[in-house]
Design an enzyme around this catalytic site. Structure first.
Site, PDB file in Angstrom:
ATOM      1  N   LYS A 187       0.849  -1.194   0.000  1.00 25.69           N
ATOM      2  CA  LYS A 187       0.000   0.000   0.000  1.00 25.69           C
ATOM      3  C   LYS A 187       0.884   1.243   0.000  1.00 25.69           C
ATOM      4  CE  LYS A 187      -1.896   2.494   3.279  1.00 25.69           C
ATOM      5  NZ  LYS A 187      -1.716   3.843   2.694  1.00 25.69           N
ATOM      6  N   GLU A 263      10.350   0.476  10.182  1.00 29.41           N
ATOM      7  CA  GLU A 263      11.398   1.494  10.017  1.00 29.41           C
ATOM      8  C   GLU A 263      10.721   2.822  10.316  1.00 29.41           C
ATOM      9  OE1 GLU A 263      13.202   4.390   8.779  1.00 29.41           O
ATOM     10  OE2 GLU A 263      13.302   3.591   6.726  1.00 29.41           O
ATOM     11  N   CYS A 297      13.564  10.188   7.328  1.00 31.63           N
ATOM     12  CA  CYS A 297      13.537   9.667   8.705  1.00 31.63           C
ATOM     13  C   CYS A 297      14.910   9.783   9.341  1.00 31.63           C
ATOM     14  CB  CYS A 297      13.017   8.237   8.711  1.00 31.63           C
ATOM     15  SG  CYS A 297      13.714   7.256   7.402  1.00 31.63           S
ATOM     16  N   GLU A 394      10.406  14.826  16.092  1.00 31.78           N
ATOM     17  CA  GLU A 394      10.741  14.783  14.667  1.00 31.78           C
ATOM     18  C   GLU A 394       9.878  15.818  13.928  1.00 31.78           C
ATOM     19  OE1 GLU A 394       9.709  11.127  12.581  1.00 31.78           O
ATOM     20  OE2 GLU A 394      11.582  11.295  11.468  1.00 31.78           O
TER      21      GLU A 394
HETATM   22  P1  ADP Z   1       3.051  10.517   8.052  1.00 29.53           P
HETATM   23  O1  ADP Z   1       2.578  10.975   9.403  1.00 29.53           O
HETATM   24  O2  ADP Z   1       4.395  11.005   7.722  1.00 29.53           O
HETATM   25  O3  ADP Z   1       2.057  10.687   6.938  1.00 29.53           O
HETATM   26  P2  ADP Z   1       2.348   7.812   8.582  1.00 29.53           P
HETATM   27  O4  ADP Z   1       3.099   6.948   9.503  1.00 29.53           O
HETATM   28  O5  ADP Z   1       1.027   8.362   9.018  1.00 29.53           O
HETATM   29  O6  ADP Z   1       3.317   8.972   8.180  1.00 29.53           O
HETATM   30  O7  ADP Z   1       2.101   7.086   7.196  1.00 29.53           O
HETATM   31  C1  ADP Z   1       2.964   6.148   6.616  1.00 29.53           C
HETATM   32  C2  ADP Z   1       2.152   5.068   5.956  1.00 29.53           C
HETATM   33  O8  ADP Z   1       1.361   4.424   6.949  1.00 29.53           O
HETATM   34  C3  ADP Z   1       1.161   5.553   4.916  1.00 29.53           C
HETATM   35  O9  ADP Z   1       1.089   4.591   3.866  1.00 29.53           O
HETATM   36  C4  ADP Z   1      -0.155   5.603   5.667  1.00 29.53           C
HETATM   37  O10 ADP Z   1      -1.277   5.449   4.841  1.00 29.53           O
HETATM   38  C5  ADP Z   1       0.001   4.392   6.576  1.00 29.53           C
HETATM   39  N1  ADP Z   1      -0.826   4.431   7.797  1.00 29.53           N
HETATM   40  C6  ADP Z   1      -1.232   5.511   8.505  1.00 29.53           C
HETATM   41  N2  ADP Z   1      -1.995   5.133   9.551  1.00 29.53           N
HETATM   42  C7  ADP Z   1      -2.074   3.775   9.515  1.00 29.53           C
HETATM   43  C8  ADP Z   1      -2.709   2.775  10.336  1.00 29.53           C
HETATM   44  N3  ADP Z   1      -3.409   3.101  11.389  1.00 29.53           N
HETATM   45  N4  ADP Z   1      -2.531   1.477   9.987  1.00 29.53           N
HETATM   46  C9  ADP Z   1      -1.809   1.126   8.924  1.00 29.53           C
HETATM   47  N5  ADP Z   1      -1.203   2.005   8.114  1.00 29.53           N
HETATM   48  C10 ADP Z   1      -1.314   3.317   8.397  1.00 29.53           C
END
Ligand code: ADP
Length: 496
Positions: A187, A263, A297, A394
């Site tokens: 995804k 990561e 990161c 961060e």
């Molecule tokens: P950022 O805050 O930098 O957008 P995230 O950690 O929210 O970083 O997002 C990184 C990835 O994790 C994206 O593909 C996002 O769609 C996905 N993501 C965000 N929330 C969830 C969740 N609760 N479960 C699984 N994947 C998630």
């Protein structure tokens, strides 16, 4: 419709898939939902793509399961390797288009996007090379037993990637998973789905069987969460924020205890000693924080400079940061484009306000550039204390803090004063200082007189709250294989 014609200033017109890539075909989501993709340079809508919901994740996982149990696990390692190498060749052959789509969607400078595509191809080819070198072991225990240990694929791997390096993360995840004989449902981040879909076309062209690699666009809380808690996903690999990393681990624990690698974030120290080559150190400190607009990161967001050179350093660093070319990502000379989204832009500006309120001094930057697009000036904060939010959290933008230290011991202590442990750097001309400080820093990667020089042959990952497991290098194969011990009872041993 599952594709449209789009145009980029770099590569002209191209065919942009907008569907979910399942079983080697682009399809609409079951619920017929779509979402808009925003151009961070001018805030316009580039296009809409199909959104995966839970039902689509079920379909993609079934496709991956069928491919795993069917043809893929019976495929020879040599053939898996060949397909990955072919995919790497196709990345290179389509480099201009892939890089242009990356710049359009993410906002990164085109020269940097080209670097990402080259590195993604390098990574895919590297893991293509590993596919037929994943070897087990024979272990002697007693004379009447024959024991061997095999490394087998884990099965269906869910992979969730972020928006800061869409294509690079695509290759870091898919390369080792597929080399080891797994199948994948990946995804992309909702902010940047486009380049992964263009790359999906190349999966089919390279000759991967249907279902081996499936790519879906969708939101974290819906599609991402469905992957993390899916009962038929054997492993989840995630790159993103520490907050979401915790949720992924919980979802894995609460479902089928799928294997997890993470990561996550960082707040990496970049430490400059008085005996460093100052021009070199300034270049790398500048690159350490402002590369990819600070959206790394491993960004070197905490700069620590030894007292005796502090004043000179800050003056030169400031001048260097002010020279960074910020602007249209499609200009060849641009170094820094816009931040990826309104949300990220607002978060970063919020941190800048917070720093100001806490009494930190802005040496340079701190403001928005223009009134369209998410551009932020390269920013340096001085007069900071270790407890400030801008030093602890961060920021994920072009913002660093700078402060002084006196001794090696102090540098190590403040360098390690964080819950993160992804990366760190030391700038010095003294070999002992370089080694002693590198050994004492609690980080998965330590750079000496350089920064951000990642390579697919070298493991990358975090100490402490920066992650679980290592990506890249031989180490990544451990994430995608599981050991099987086979113990065979023999008759009486024959000794000739
Ligand atoms: P950022 O805050 O930098 O957008 P995230 O950690 O929210 O970083 O997002 C990184 C990835 O994790 C994206 O593909 C996002 O769609 C996905 N993501 C965000 N929330 C969830 C969740 N609760 N479960 C699984 N994947 C998630």
């Amino acid at each position: 419709m599952t594709s449209i014609k789009l145009k980029t200033p770099h590569s002209g017109e191209y065919e942009q898939p907008t569907g979910l890539f399942i079983n080697n075909e682009f399809v609409k989501g079951v619920d017929g939902k779509t979402f808009e993709v925003i151009n961070p340079t001018d805030e316009s809508v580039i296009c809409s793509v199909h959104e995966a919901t839970e039902k689509d994740i079920d379909i993609a996982v079934s496709a991956a399961r069928k491919a795993f149990e069917g043809s893929w696990r019976r495929e020879t390692p040599e053939h898996r390797g060949r397909l990955l190498v072919k995919l790497a060749d196709l990345f290179e052959a389509n480099s201009d288009e892939l890089a242009a789509v990356e710049s359009l969607d993410n906002g990164k400078a085109i020269s940097m996007a080209k670097g990402d595509v080259a590195a993604a191809a390098g990574c895919l080819r590297y893991y293509g090379g590993w596919a037929d070198k994943i070897e087990g072991k024979v272990v002697d225990t007693t004379p009447d037993t024959f024991n061997y240990i095999k490394k087998e694929p884990i099965g269906v791997c869910g992979q969730i990637i972020p928006w800061n390096f869409p294509l690079l993360m695509w290759s870091w995840k898919i390369g080792p998973a597929v080399a080891c004989g797994n199948t994948v449902v990946l995804k992309t981040a909702e902010q940047t789905p486009l380049s992964a879909l263009v790359a999906a076309k190349l999966i089919k062209e390279a000759g991967f069987p249907p279902g081996v690699i499936n790519i879906v666009s969708g939101f974290g809380k819906i599609a991402g969460a469905a992957i993390a808690s899916h009962m038929d996903v054997d492993k989840v690999a995630f790159t993103g924020s520490t907050v979401v990393g915790r949720q992924i681990m919980k979802a894995a624990a609460g479902s089928n205890l799928k294997k997890v690698t993470l990561e996550l974030g960082g707040k990496s120290p970049n430490i400059v000693f008085e005996d460093a080559d100052i021009d070199n150190a300034i270049s790398w400190v500048n690159f350490g924080i402002y590369f990819n607009h600070g959206q790394c990161c491993c960004a070197g967001s905490r700069v620590y400079v030894q007292e005796s050179i502090y004043d000179k350093f800050i003056e030169q660093f400031k001048a260097r940061a002010e020279k960074n070319a910020v602007g249209d990502p499609f200009h060849e000379q641009t170094f820094q484009g816009p931040q990826v989204s309104q949300l990220q832009f607002d978060r970063i500006m919020g941190y800048i306000e917070d720093g100001k309120k806490a009494g930190a001094k802005i040496e340079t930057g701190g403001k928005r550039i223009g009134d369209k697009g998410y551009f932020i000036e390269p920013t340096i904060f001085s007069n900071v204390t270790e407890d400030m939010k801008i030093v602890q959290e961060e920021i994920f933008g072009p913002v660093c803090t700078i402060s002084k230290f006196k001794t090696k011991e102090e540098a190590v202590k403040i360098g390690n004063n964080t819950n993160y442990g992804l990366a760190a750097a030391v700038h010095t001309s003294n070999l002992n200082t370089a080694i002693e400080v590198s050994n004492a820093l609690r980080a998965g990667t330590v750079w000496v007189n350089t920064y951000n020089t990642l390579h697919w042959q070298l493991p990358f990952g975090g100490f402490k709250e920066s992650g679980v497991g290592r990506e890249l290098g031989e180490a990544a194969l451990d994430n995608y294989t599981q050991m099987k011990t086979v113990s065979i009872r023999l008759g009486d041993a024959l000794f000739g």
